[in-house]
Design an enzyme around this catalytic site. Structure first.
Site, PDB file in Angstrom:
ATOM      1  N   ILE A   1      37.150  27.399  35.950  1.00 24.51           N
ATOM      2  CA  ILE A   1      36.744  25.998  35.874  1.00 24.51           C
ATOM      3  C   ILE A   1      35.447  25.613  36.482  1.00 24.51           C
ATOM      4  O   ILE A   1      34.832  24.836  36.209  1.00 24.51           O
ATOM      5  CB  ILE A   1      38.221  25.227  36.640  1.00 24.51           C
ATOM      6  CG1 ILE A   1      39.418  25.499  35.745  1.00 24.51           C
ATOM      7  CG2 ILE A   1      37.626  23.859  36.624  1.00 24.51           C
ATOM      8  CD1 ILE A   1      40.457  24.997  36.331  1.00 24.51           C
TER       9      ILE A   1
ATOM     10  N   TYR B   1      51.120  27.247  47.621  1.00 25.89           N
ATOM     11  CA  TYR B   1      50.227  26.577  46.679  1.00 25.89           C
ATOM     12  C   TYR B   1      50.391  25.180  46.616  1.00 25.89           C
ATOM     13  O   TYR B   1      49.431  24.407  46.840  1.00 25.89           O
ATOM     14  CB  TYR B   1      50.149  27.103  45.113  1.00 25.89           C
ATOM     15  CG  TYR B   1      49.194  26.696  44.229  1.00 25.89           C
ATOM     16  CD1 TYR B   1      47.885  27.204  44.495  1.00 25.89           C
ATOM     17  CD2 TYR B   1      49.577  26.121  43.351  1.00 25.89           C
ATOM     18  CE1 TYR B   1      46.805  26.722  43.542  1.00 25.89           C
ATOM     19  CE2 TYR B   1      48.601  25.665  42.140  1.00 25.89           C
ATOM     20  CZ  TYR B   1      47.190  26.247  42.362  1.00 25.89           C
ATOM     21  OH  TYR B   1      46.374  25.883  41.476  1.00 25.89           O
TER      22      TYR B   1
HETATM   23  P1  NAD Z   1      39.862  31.357  38.922  1.00 30.31           P
HETATM   24  O1  NAD Z   1      40.749  32.251  39.834  1.00 30.31           O
HETATM   25  O2  NAD Z   1      39.515  31.542  37.641  1.00 30.31           O
HETATM   26  O3  NAD Z   1      38.433  30.929  39.850  1.00 30.31           O
HETATM   27  C1  NAD Z   1      38.870  30.571  41.120  1.00 30.31           C
HETATM   28  C2  NAD Z   1      37.174  30.943  41.791  1.00 30.31           C
HETATM   29  O4  NAD Z   1      37.101  30.685  43.145  1.00 30.31           O
HETATM   30  C3  NAD Z   1      36.918  32.636  41.717  1.00 30.31           C
HETATM   31  O5  NAD Z   1      35.727  32.742  41.091  1.00 30.31           O
HETATM   32  C4  NAD Z   1      37.150  33.215  43.098  1.00 30.31           C
HETATM   33  O6  NAD Z   1      36.294  34.123  43.382  1.00 30.31           O
HETATM   34  C5  NAD Z   1      36.658  31.679  43.904  1.00 30.31           C
HETATM   35  N1  NAD Z   1      37.378  31.851  45.280  1.00 30.31           N
HETATM   36  C6  NAD Z   1      38.551  32.324  45.617  1.00 30.31           C
HETATM   37  N2  NAD Z   1      38.508  32.239  47.012  1.00 30.31           N
HETATM   38  C7  NAD Z   1      37.342  31.951  47.360  1.00 30.31           C
HETATM   39  C8  NAD Z   1      36.762  31.795  48.847  1.00 30.31           C
HETATM   40  N3  NAD Z   1      37.392  31.869  49.650  1.00 30.31           N
HETATM   41  N4  NAD Z   1      35.591  31.344  48.806  1.00 30.31           N
HETATM   42  C9  NAD Z   1      34.764  31.150  47.564  1.00 30.31           C
HETATM   43  N5  NAD Z   1      35.227  31.132  46.457  1.00 30.31           N
HETATM   44  C10 NAD Z   1      36.614  31.839  46.314  1.00 30.31           C
HETATM   45  O7  NAD Z   1      40.664  30.072  38.955  1.00 30.31           O
HETATM   46  P2  NAD Z   1      40.578  28.467  38.051  1.00 30.31           P
HETATM   47  O8  NAD Z   1      41.525  28.760  36.997  1.00 30.31           O
HETATM   48  O9  NAD Z   1      39.093  28.652  37.720  1.00 30.31           O
HETATM   49  O10 NAD Z   1      40.898  27.594  39.108  1.00 30.31           O
HETATM   50  C11 NAD Z   1      39.908  26.616  39.637  1.00 30.31           C
HETATM   51  C12 NAD Z   1      40.602  25.747  40.757  1.00 30.31           C
HETATM   52  O11 NAD Z   1      41.479  25.071  39.925  1.00 30.31           O
HETATM   53  C13 NAD Z   1      41.629  26.162  41.684  1.00 30.31           C
HETATM   54  O12 NAD Z   1      41.667  25.605  43.052  1.00 30.31           O
HETATM   55  C14 NAD Z   1      42.955  26.311  41.156  1.00 30.31           C
HETATM   56  O13 NAD Z   1      43.780  26.244  42.112  1.00 30.31           O
HETATM   57  C15 NAD Z   1      42.876  25.018  40.265  1.00 30.31           C
HETATM   58  N6  NAD Z   1      43.734  24.893  39.220  1.00 30.31           N
HETATM   59  C16 NAD Z   1      43.735  25.833  38.282  1.00 30.31           C
HETATM   60  C17 NAD Z   1      44.748  25.488  37.227  1.00 30.31           C
HETATM   61  C18 NAD Z   1      44.645  26.330  36.003  1.00 30.31           C
HETATM   62  O14 NAD Z   1      45.634  26.264  34.941  1.00 30.31           O
HETATM   63  N7  NAD Z   1      43.672  27.441  35.641  1.00 30.31           N
HETATM   64  C19 NAD Z   1      45.725  24.461  37.286  1.00 30.31           C
HETATM   65  C20 NAD Z   1      45.626  23.797  38.408  1.00 30.31           C
HETATM   66  C21 NAD Z   1      44.804  23.868  39.391  1.00 30.31           C
END
Ligand code: NAD
Length: 441
Positions: free
Chosen positions: A214, A346
């Site tokens: 995202i 979470y």
């Molecule tokens: P993802 O795991 O694909 O990407 C998350 C990114 O955050 C990764 O590149 C990771 O390296 C980075 N990250 C993690 N810890 C970190 C840190 N300490 N410092 C810097 N960077 C860090 O996840 P995503 O699906 O793209 O999710 C993005 C956001 O959306 C998150 O906050 C997630 O909780 C939220 N979210 C996602 C979904 C979904 O369906 N994918 C649903 C609800 C919420």
């Protein structure tokens, strides 16, 4: 990871079979592209009750680029805007029915229904019941309307002009996966926008967790809108991070957002030490039921998803790194709103984001001219959700009014609307990007 079912139902054999079996019929959604940037068809403008917004609203709707009509017999329409701000008692709800009942079937696939409401009064319980009634109405219509049509409620605290960026978003293909939402628009003065195609030109945006998923989509969309990007992710993701930043002509900042000096390093990476847009997207999951969850799994999720957001926000606001007119968008989750088995850590972190946004928004705006909002994604097709076991994944995808998962770009477009200069009146909101998920609805 690809949604094969959605693809299958798009074929004639798939359509035939799924209809016969009574299975979900997800529609192929019209999302924004340079080739198809607008909804296709006319905009039907209706009123229920006596509105005080008519002229201003006419002008705002005229600027959407859609052909406006008030003729309910005009045939297929791409969007309906029902001004119900003047509905002041339960009897007035009959006008909502009378306005939409004859036209609801004429709304084209991937169309939009936007109801405008007033804030429910704290002193007139008749007005409050009618205006709160609109919320139940909108949420129910969103569940039954089908064909990829979205239905949302916008509550106007001020004039219709303050809602221009919100209406332009909700009446465009950019909001394809936003449905069943209630957005309150305040009376702050929207900033003027020079170039409508590049509203973020001259602004610097930092997106955490933007090496992939995202976050990468958010960075890309803000760059499309003209922003200069700083992409931040953990050093382990440096390769992907460099690639994303290079593609967007931005800077890469390899940094763990939980580091004690994260805010100083962000400020040092910003040109002139200043930022306009701060997107808190980095997030992790470490699922276990509470009875089986060791303290380190609890702590790491709270640290990345919540504490780092609080700490960097506080430090960057205090240091004046976020310029006046700035925008902060944090990332919640529907799991934080609804609760989820195995996700006490979470959900606590993500509900914490909602609390942070609600409390900080008025002060951040009053003291720094910075808005603070959140996006709450539902089921979005990313590596995070690809790791979910098959049957739970399939249920997550279908359990929403649009019967499909969202794409990272859906969260990105919502973020870009909240980051828009004209979105100053949108503050303290948590907007779900979930296709109107059944969870926590
Ligand atoms: P993802 O795991 O694909 O990407 C998350 C990114 O955050 C990764 O590149 C990771 O390296 C980075 N990250 C993690 N810890 C970190 C840190 N300490 N410092 C810097 N960077 C860090 O996840 P995503 O699906 O793209 O999710 C993005 C956001 O959306 C998150 O906050 C997630 O909780 C939220 N979210 C996602 C979904 C979904 O369906 N994918 C649903 C609800 C919420």
């Amino acid at each position: 990871m690809a949604d094969r079912y959605l693809h299958f139902t798009g074929t004639s054999a798939g359509r035939f079979l799924t209809r016969r079996l009574g299975l979900p019929q997800p529609a192929a959604l019209h999302r924004w592209s340079a080739e198809r940037p607008r909804l296709e068809g006319s905009l039907l403008h209706l009123t229920a009750g006596r509105s005080t917004h008519t002229e201003e609203l006419d002008a705002v709707l005229a600027r959407t680029g859609l052909t406006r009509t008030t003729d309910t017999a005009a045939g297929a329409v791409a969007a309906v805007v029902l001004d119900a701000t003047g509905v002041a008692d339960a009897a007035g709800l009959a006008e909502v029915h009378a306005a939409l009942h004859p036209v609801v079937r004429s709304v084209a696939a991937s169309g939009r229904i936007v109801v405008l409401g007033a804030p429910p009064s704290t002193t007139d319980h008749h007005q409050a019941s009618a205006q709160q009634g609109l919320e139940g109405f909108v949420r129910s219509l969103g569940k039954e309307v089908g064909k990829g049509v979205t239905v949302n409620l916008v509550r106007l605290e001020g004039g219709a002009a303050a809602a221009e960026s919100t209406l332009r978003f909700l009446l465009s293909p950019k909001s394809a996966y936003v449905s069943g939402q209630v957005v309150t628009v305040g009376d702050a003065e929207p900033e003027a926008v020079g170039d409508r195609d590049r509203p973020l030109a001259g602004r610097t945006a930092l997106v955490t967790g933007s090496a992939r998923g995202i976050g990468a989509a958010v960075a890309e969309t803000l760059a499309r809108d003209g922003a200069r990007l700083i992409c931040l992710d953990v050093p382990q993701a440096a390769e992907d991070l460099e690639r994303t930043a290079a593609r967007l002509g931005g800077e890469a900042l390899a940094l763990d957002i939980t580091a004690a000096d994260a805010a100083e390093r962000i400020a040092a990476a910003a040109p002139d030490g200043a930022l306009d847009i701060l997107i808190h997207n980095a997030g992790i999951t470490r699922d276990r039921r509470l009875a089986n969850m060791p303290a380190d799994r609890w702590a790491s999720v709270i640290a990345v998803n919540l504490t780092s957001v609080l700490d960097t926000t506080d430090a960057l606001l205090k240091a004046g790194t976020l310029r006046h007119g700035g925008r902060i968008v944090a990332t919640a989750s529907i799991a934080g709103l609804a609760g989820n088995n195995g996700q006490t850590n979470y959900a606590a972190s993500k509900a914490g984001i909602v609390g942070l946004v609600r409390s900080l928004a008025p002060r951040a705006y009053a003291e720094h001219g910075v808005t603070v909002n959140a996006v709450a994604p539902g089921f979005i097709e990313t590596k995070m959700t690809a790791a979910v076991p098959l049957f739970i994944r399939e249920a997550g995808r279908r359990m929403n009014s649009l019967a499909q998962g969202g794409l990272p770009v859906d969260v990105a477009e919502t973020t870009a609307w909240l980051a828009h200069p004209a979105s100053a009146p949108v503050n303290g909101q948590t907007v779900r990007v979930c296709g109107q998920s059944l969870l926590g609805a």
